[in-house]
Scaffold this motif. Structure first.
Motif, mmCIF file in Angstrom:
data_model
loop_
_atom_site.group_PDB
_atom_site.id
_atom_site.type_symbol
_atom_site.label_atom_id
_atom_site.label_comp_id
_atom_site.label_asym_id
_atom_site.label_seq_id
_atom_site.Cartn_x
_atom_site.Cartn_y
_atom_site.Cartn_z
ATOM 1 N N GLN A 1 0.864 -1.159 0.000
ATOM 2 C CA GLN A 1 0.000 0.000 0.000
ATOM 3 C C GLN A 1 0.903 1.211 0.000
ATOM 4 O O GLN A 1 1.792 1.322 0.853
ATOM 5 N N ALA A 2 0.687 2.098 -0.963
ATOM 6 C CA ALA A 2 1.505 3.312 -1.069
ATOM 7 C C ALA A 2 0.813 4.298 -1.987
ATOM 8 O O ALA A 2 0.023 3.905 -2.851
ATOM 9 N N ASP A 3 1.131 5.553 -1.808
ATOM 10 C CA ASP A 3 0.616 6.573 -2.703
ATOM 11 C C ASP A 3 1.243 6.407 -4.079
ATOM 12 O O ASP A 3 2.349 5.879 -4.215
ATOM 13 N N ALA A 4 0.535 6.890 -5.092
ATOM 14 C CA ALA A 4 1.058 6.870 -6.455
ATOM 15 C C ALA A 4 2.419 7.568 -6.482
ATOM 16 O O ALA A 4 2.628 8.568 -5.809
ATOM 17 N N GLY A 5 3.346 6.998 -7.239
ATOM 18 C CA GLY A 5 4.667 7.590 -7.382
ATOM 19 C C GLY A 5 5.672 7.120 -6.351
ATOM 20 O O GLY A 5 6.821 7.542 -6.386
ATOM 21 N N THR A 6 5.282 6.231 -5.447
ATOM 22 C CA THR A 6 6.214 5.710 -4.448
ATOM 23 C C THR A 6 7.155 4.712 -5.106
ATOM 24 O O THR A 6 6.734 3.876 -5.894
ATOM 25 N N LEU A 7 8.425 4.784 -4.798
ATOM 26 C CA LEU A 7 9.419 3.919 -5.398
ATOM 27 C C LEU A 7 9.617 2.653 -4.565
ATOM 28 O O LEU A 7 9.808 2.741 -3.358
#
Length: 181
Positions: A73-79
């Motif tokens: 689970q992560a925000d868009a654009g997380t590497l």
């Protein structure tokens, strides 16, 4: 493609930094998947177990392979970077990009070679980017295909752009052997 059974696969998510106040990225589940049906892992190679080489699926050219998957689970654009490691392959880094990364390829390629060294890669490496689409409340699953040329020990983990483990990720290992007929 990295030949033999020593390979590292790094999968990168590239994009903008998460906005202020965004939830930290989190790995919900990870592992090696022997058989998969679309986004579902049908058969998992449990950490610490041994899998017979002949049980691994084949690519169209006959090469055996296994998937490493992670749910996060992560925000868009997380590497994110999948780091898959195997023993006894000559050091090398091979980078494969989805089409949407074609304009960022050279920049990401050079940083991944350094990342593979930072996380302790001593053999061949395969680097393949993917991107989290978010929002952070959404569970996303990503797969990385690792070609397996023969028996060996394989490990996997999920790290960030700096080579640090993503929360809840850990280095997991399984082995492949070839049983006599």
């Amino acid at each position: 493609m990295v030949s033999g059974w020593r390979a590292i696969a790094c999968v990168v998510v590239a994009g903008a930094a998460a906005p202020a106040g965004a939830a930290d990225p989190l790995v919900l589940q990870q592992g090696f998947c022997i058989n998969r049906d679309e986004q579902r892992c049908v058969e998992v190679a449990l950490p610490g177990t041994t899998v017979d080489f002949s049980r691994l699926p084949r690519l169209p050219d006959g090469t055996r392979y296994i998937h490493f998957y992670s749910d996060q689970q992560a925000d868009a654009g997380t590497l994110f970077v999948h780091v898959l490691d195997a023993e006894d392959e000559d050091p090398a880094v091979d980078v494969i990009f989805p089409e949407k990364f074609s304009d960022k390829g050279d920049k990401v390629r050079s940083s991944m070679a350094g990342l593979a060294e930072k996380v302790g890669a001593t053999g061949g490496a395969l680097v393949a980017p993917f991107e989290a689409t978010g929002p952070a409340e959404t569970r996303e699953r990503f797969f990385t295909v690792l070609q397996v040329g023969g028996p060996g020990y394989f490990s996997g983990q999920v790290v960030d752009r700096n080579g640090e483990l993503i929360p809840n990720s850990q280095r997991i290992t399984f082995s492949v052997l070839r049983r006599a007929p």
